[in-house]
Scaffold this motif. Structure first.
Motif, PDB file in Angstrom:
ATOM      1  N   GLY A 189      24.431  39.775 -25.720  1.00 39.59           N
ATOM      2  CA  GLY A 189      24.568  39.875 -27.169  1.00 39.59           C
ATOM      3  C   GLY A 189      23.491  40.749 -27.772  1.00 39.59           C
ATOM      4  O   GLY A 189      22.611  41.267 -27.084  1.00 39.59           O
ATOM      5  N   TYR A 190      23.550  40.872 -29.109  1.00 40.53           N
ATOM      6  CA  TYR A 190      22.706  41.831 -29.827  1.00 40.53           C
ATOM      7  C   TYR A 190      22.110  41.184 -31.073  1.00 40.53           C
ATOM      8  O   TYR A 190      21.950  41.820 -32.101  1.00 40.53           O
ATOM      9  CB  TYR A 190      23.588  43.031 -30.192  1.00 40.53           C
ATOM     10  CG  TYR A 190      22.912  44.286 -30.677  1.00 40.53           C
ATOM     11  CD1 TYR A 190      21.859  44.879 -29.978  1.00 40.53           C
ATOM     12  CD2 TYR A 190      23.362  44.919 -31.841  1.00 40.53           C
ATOM     13  CE1 TYR A 190      21.273  46.046 -30.428  1.00 40.53           C
ATOM     14  CE2 TYR A 190      22.784  46.096 -32.295  1.00 40.53           C
ATOM     15  CZ  TYR A 190      21.731  46.657 -31.586  1.00 40.53           C
ATOM     16  OH  TYR A 190      21.154  47.830 -32.027  1.00 40.53           O
ATOM     17  N   LEU A 221      30.440  27.959 -38.065  1.00 41.17           N
ATOM     18  CA  LEU A 221      30.651  29.366 -37.710  1.00 41.17           C
ATOM     19  C   LEU A 221      31.164  30.161 -38.900  1.00 41.17           C
ATOM     20  O   LEU A 221      32.010  29.689 -39.661  1.00 41.17           O
ATOM     21  CB  LEU A 221      31.651  29.471 -36.547  1.00 41.17           C
ATOM     22  CG  LEU A 221      32.040  30.888 -36.100  1.00 41.17           C
ATOM     23  CD1 LEU A 221      32.238  30.931 -34.588  1.00 41.17           C
ATOM     24  CD2 LEU A 221      33.331  31.375 -36.789  1.00 41.17           C
ATOM     25  N   LEU A 222      30.656  31.378 -39.028  1.00 44.58           N
ATOM     26  CA  LEU A 222      31.168  32.326 -40.005  1.00 44.58           C
ATOM     27  C   LEU A 222      31.508  33.644 -39.317  1.00 44.58           C
ATOM     28  O   LEU A 222      30.749  34.104 -38.460  1.00 44.58           O
ATOM     29  CB  LEU A 222      30.117  32.620 -41.085  1.00 44.58           C
ATOM     30  CG  LEU A 222      29.771  31.522 -42.086  1.00 44.58           C
ATOM     31  CD1 LEU A 222      28.687  32.022 -43.047  1.00 44.58           C
ATOM     32  CD2 LEU A 222      31.001  31.075 -42.866  1.00 44.58           C
ATOM     33  N   PRO A 223      32.638  34.276 -39.671  1.00 40.38           N
ATOM     34  CA  PRO A 223      32.841  35.666 -39.250  1.00 40.38           C
ATOM     35  C   PRO A 223      31.726  36.520 -39.857  1.00 40.38           C
ATOM     36  O   PRO A 223      31.301  36.277 -40.991  1.00 40.38           O
ATOM     37  CB  PRO A 223      34.195  36.035 -39.849  1.00 40.38           C
ATOM     38  CG  PRO A 223      34.875  34.723 -40.109  1.00 40.38           C
ATOM     39  CD  PRO A 223      33.775  33.766 -40.456  1.00 40.38           C
ATOM     40  N   ALA A 224      31.234  37.483 -39.093  1.00 39.86           N
ATOM     41  CA  ALA A 224      30.082  38.268 -39.541  1.00 39.86           C
ATOM     42  C   ALA A 224      30.347  39.750 -39.346  1.00 39.86           C
ATOM     43  O   ALA A 224      31.073  40.158 -38.433  1.00 39.86           O
ATOM     44  CB  ALA A 224      28.823  37.837 -38.776  1.00 39.86           C
ATOM     45  N   GLY A 225      29.717  40.555 -40.183  1.00 39.69           N
ATOM     46  CA  GLY A 225      29.933  41.994 -40.144  1.00 39.69           C
ATOM     47  C   GLY A 225      28.742  42.768 -39.606  1.00 39.69           C
ATOM     48  O   GLY A 225      27.746  42.200 -39.146  1.00 39.69           O
ATOM     49  N   LEU A 226      28.839  44.079 -39.704  1.00 43.58           N
ATOM     50  CA  LEU A 226      27.800  44.960 -39.171  1.00 43.58           C
ATOM     51  C   LEU A 226      26.477  44.804 -39.903  1.00 43.58           C
ATOM     52  O   LEU A 226      25.413  45.047 -39.323  1.00 43.58           O
ATOM     53  CB  LEU A 226      28.263  46.413 -39.255  1.00 43.58           C
ATOM     54  CG  LEU A 226      29.452  46.823 -38.393  1.00 43.58           C
ATOM     55  CD1 LEU A 226      29.810  48.287 -38.679  1.00 43.58           C
ATOM     56  CD2 LEU A 226      29.159  46.624 -36.922  1.00 43.58           C
ATOM     57  N   GLY A 227      26.513  44.400 -41.164  1.00 43.83           N
ATOM     58  CA  GLY A 227      25.283  44.235 -41.917  1.00 43.83           C
ATOM     59  C   GLY A 227      24.393  43.171 -41.302  1.00 43.83           C
ATOM     60  O   GLY A 227      23.203  43.403 -41.044  1.00 43.83           O
ATOM     61  N   ALA A 228      24.964  41.996 -41.042  1.00 43.02           N
ATOM     62  CA  ALA A 228      24.199  40.915 -40.425  1.00 43.02           C
ATOM     63  C   ALA A 228      23.819  41.270 -38.994  1.00 43.02           C
ATOM     64  O   ALA A 228      22.727  40.917 -38.528  1.00 43.02           O
ATOM     65  CB  ALA A 228      24.999  39.613 -40.454  1.00 43.02           C
ATOM     66  N   ARG A 229      24.699  41.965 -38.296  1.00 44.59           N
ATOM     67  CA  ARG A 229      24.379  42.356 -36.923  1.00 44.59           C
ATOM     68  C   ARG A 229      23.123  43.223 -36.902  1.00 44.59           C
ATOM     69  O   ARG A 229      22.275  43.106 -36.008  1.00 44.59           O
ATOM     70  CB  ARG A 229      25.572  43.103 -36.314  1.00 44.59           C
ATOM     71  CG  ARG A 229      25.473  43.358 -34.814  1.00 44.59           C
ATOM     72  CD  ARG A 229      26.830  43.800 -34.270  1.00 44.59           C
ATOM     73  NE  ARG A 229      26.791  44.034 -32.822  1.00 44.59           N
ATOM     74  CZ  ARG A 229      26.828  45.221 -32.246  1.00 44.59           C
ATOM     75  NH1 ARG A 229      26.907  46.322 -32.987  1.00 44.59           N
ATOM     76  NH2 ARG A 229      26.813  45.340 -30.934  1.00 44.59           N
ATOM     77  N   ASP A 230      22.972  44.073 -37.917  1.00 41.20           N
ATOM     78  CA  ASP A 230      21.821  44.963 -37.964  1.00 41.20           C
ATOM     79  C   ASP A 230      20.533  44.195 -38.271  1.00 41.20           C
ATOM     80  O   ASP A 230      19.503  44.439 -37.640  1.00 41.20           O
ATOM     81  CB  ASP A 230      22.051  46.061 -39.005  1.00 41.20           C
ATOM     82  CG  ASP A 230      21.022  47.177 -38.904  1.00 41.20           C
ATOM     83  OD1 ASP A 230      20.798  47.677 -37.786  1.00 41.20           O
ATOM     84  OD2 ASP A 230      20.439  47.541 -39.936  1.00 41.20           O
ATOM     85  N   GLU A 235      15.362  41.709 -36.335  1.00 43.59           N
ATOM     86  CA  GLU A 235      14.450  40.570 -36.193  1.00 43.59           C
ATOM     87  C   GLU A 235      14.092  40.336 -34.723  1.00 43.59           C
ATOM     88  O   GLU A 235      12.979  39.957 -34.396  1.00 43.59           O
ATOM     89  CB  GLU A 235      15.081  39.295 -36.762  1.00 43.59           C
ATOM     90  CG  GLU A 235      15.072  39.214 -38.273  1.00 43.59           C
ATOM     91  CD  GLU A 235      15.533  37.863 -38.790  1.00 43.59           C
ATOM     92  OE1 GLU A 235      15.239  37.549 -39.952  1.00 43.59           O
ATOM     93  OE2 GLU A 235      16.193  37.115 -38.035  1.00 43.59           O
ATOM     94  N   ALA A 236      15.051  40.587 -33.840  1.00 45.60           N
ATOM     95  CA  ALA A 236      14.841  40.389 -32.397  1.00 45.60           C
ATOM     96  C   ALA A 236      14.282  41.634 -31.713  1.00 45.60           C
ATOM     97  O   ALA A 236      14.141  41.661 -30.489  1.00 45.60           O
ATOM     98  CB  ALA A 236      16.155  39.978 -31.735  1.00 45.60           C
ATOM     99  N   ARG A 237      13.973  42.668 -32.489  1.00 46.79           N
ATOM    100  CA  ARG A 237      13.497  43.965 -31.998  1.00 46.79           C
ATOM    101  C   ARG A 237      14.430  44.569 -30.939  1.00 46.79           C
ATOM    102  O   ARG A 237      14.014  45.114 -29.935  1.00 46.79           O
ATOM    103  CB  ARG A 237      12.081  43.894 -31.420  1.00 46.79           C
ATOM    104  CG  ARG A 237      11.379  45.269 -31.328  1.00 46.79           C
ATOM    105  CD  ARG A 237      10.262  45.291 -30.301  1.00 46.79           C
ATOM    106  NE  ARG A 237       9.595  46.570 -30.205  1.00 46.79           N
ATOM    107  CZ  ARG A 237       9.993  47.587 -29.447  1.00 46.79           C
ATOM    108  NH1 ARG A 237      11.086  47.470 -28.702  1.00 46.79           N
ATOM    109  NH2 ARG A 237       9.313  48.712 -29.408  1.00 46.79           N
TER     110      ARG A 237
END
Length: 366
Positions: A189-190, A221-230, A235-237
């Motif tokens: 994961g990312y 659970l929530l569906p999530a988009g590219l904004g949160a993925r970024d 945060e995890a570097r």
């Protein structure tokens, strides 16, 4: 302007009311219920991402391993069947064409996952490396890819698959069924959280997505988009190709010396001599993490200063929703890259104080 491509889940995103944006030639959801809510859901419960825009290449045949050893930075010989490995495609300069994940599916069968915006470039690069004794096939259209991420991901997925999820370790995968559909289930994961990436046939993606949303709802659970993925990956570097590294930054400068294998058994590979020199003697600059000590949010491209001298730019920057602080990444001269170094970021015409801090900014509880 060429028409944007759509993933097999595009219809689901639209009917769910997701905000869609262009990304790497694709029409992708940037958010559903809101970036902060989605970010926090992944940190505390679970989030579901469509990452079907990623590319997949398959390398098969008796010469597959030798080819991968020659074109990747890491030591693919260490991979067992069912294991994945973070790696890169270095050029002779030691700079990456892309960062990748290599999955070993069989004795002579490997799957390479590449960044969405780089599929055509990576394909051309690999073809130019003259693979011999193996077949190289672009299988990007054969897969949909769904990422289920967060501390409750295991609980949610467990009821939808017969696979024994606890036996799938970090950067391991198994092949079985999810919601009755054939799938590769990888513990990758990312986001910096536990979770899974599910490789599925495109026609099966929408039904599996809906069942995951339904099964995950009681767990938050929530569906999530590219904004949160970024923001999660920052945060995890976890780095973003094209921002934090590209064809002008060596793997050592980017802090990826740990994926550069200099084992004699691996043999020569693109950029080995440059990377060996930098790994041994040091690189002239280094990618560091920083947080602001004054009010202001750093963004990609904002100038960075050491004293009165502009030294570069923010490669990634954002307000970190879970950490409740503003963070970013930038390249600094190695002699000024130590933790505690004071710097400034140019934000809307003023210089905002910041300091170098240890990374990753966020580590999930074990």
């Amino acid at each position: 302007m060429s028409e944007l491509r759509q993933t097999p889940l595009h219809g689901v995103h639209v009917e769910s009311g997701a905000k869609m944006v262009p990304f790497g030639g694709w029409d992708m959801p940037v958010e559903y219920s809101g970036l902060i809510a989605e970010h926090q859901a992944v940190r505390t419960a679970a989030g579901l991402f469509d990452v079907s825009h990623m590319g997949e290449f398959e390398v098969t045949g008796p010469g597959a391993l030798a080819f991968l050893q020659r074109v990747t930075a890491n030591n693919a010989a260490k991979l067992e069947v069912g294991q994945a490995q973070y790696s890169a495609l270095p050029m002779p300069t030691g700079c990456p064409v892309d960062d990748i994940i290599v999955y070993r599916r069989g004795a002579e069968r490997y799957l390479i996952v590449v960044n969405a915006a780089n599929v055509a470039k990576d394909w051309a690069w690999l073809q130019s490396q003259q693979p011999s004794g193996c077949a190289l096939e672009d299988r990007s259209d054969a897969f949909a890819l769904i990422a289920l991420q967060g501390p409750r991901a295991d609980t949610i997925l467990r009821g939808l698959t017969s696979l024994d999820l606890p036996t799938i370790g970090f950067y391991r995968f198994a092949e079985g069924a999810v919601c009755g559909e054939p799938a590769i289930v990888a513990r990758t994961g990312y986001t910096g959280e536990d979770g899974f990436e599910l490789f599925l046939a495109p026609h099966a993606a929408a039904a599996v997505w809906r069942q995951l949303v339904e099964a995950g709802r009681p767990h938050g659970l929530l569906p999530a988009g590219l904004g949160a993925r970024d923001t999660l990956r920052l945060e995890a570097r976890m780095m973003l190709y094209g921002n934090d590294m590209d064809e002008t930054t060596t793997l050592i400068e980017a802090g990826l010396g740990w994926i550069v294998s200099l084992d004699e058994a691996k043999g020569d590979f693109n950029g080995r001599s440059v990377l060996k020199e930098q790994k041994t003697s040091g690189a002239p600059r280094k990618l560091v993490g920083f947080e602001t000590t004054e009010r202001g949010i750093p963004r990609h491209g904002y100038p960075v200063f050491l004293g009165d001298k502009e030294t570069g730019a923010v490669t990634s920057g954002s307000f970190a929703p879970f950490l409740q602080k503003s963070i970013g990444l930038t390249y600094l001269p190695t002699e000024r890259a130590e933790v505690g170094t004071e710097l400034a970021v140019g934000i809307r015409g003023r210089r905002v104080a910041a300091r170098v801090v240890p990374t990753p900014f966020y580590k999930r509880p074990r």
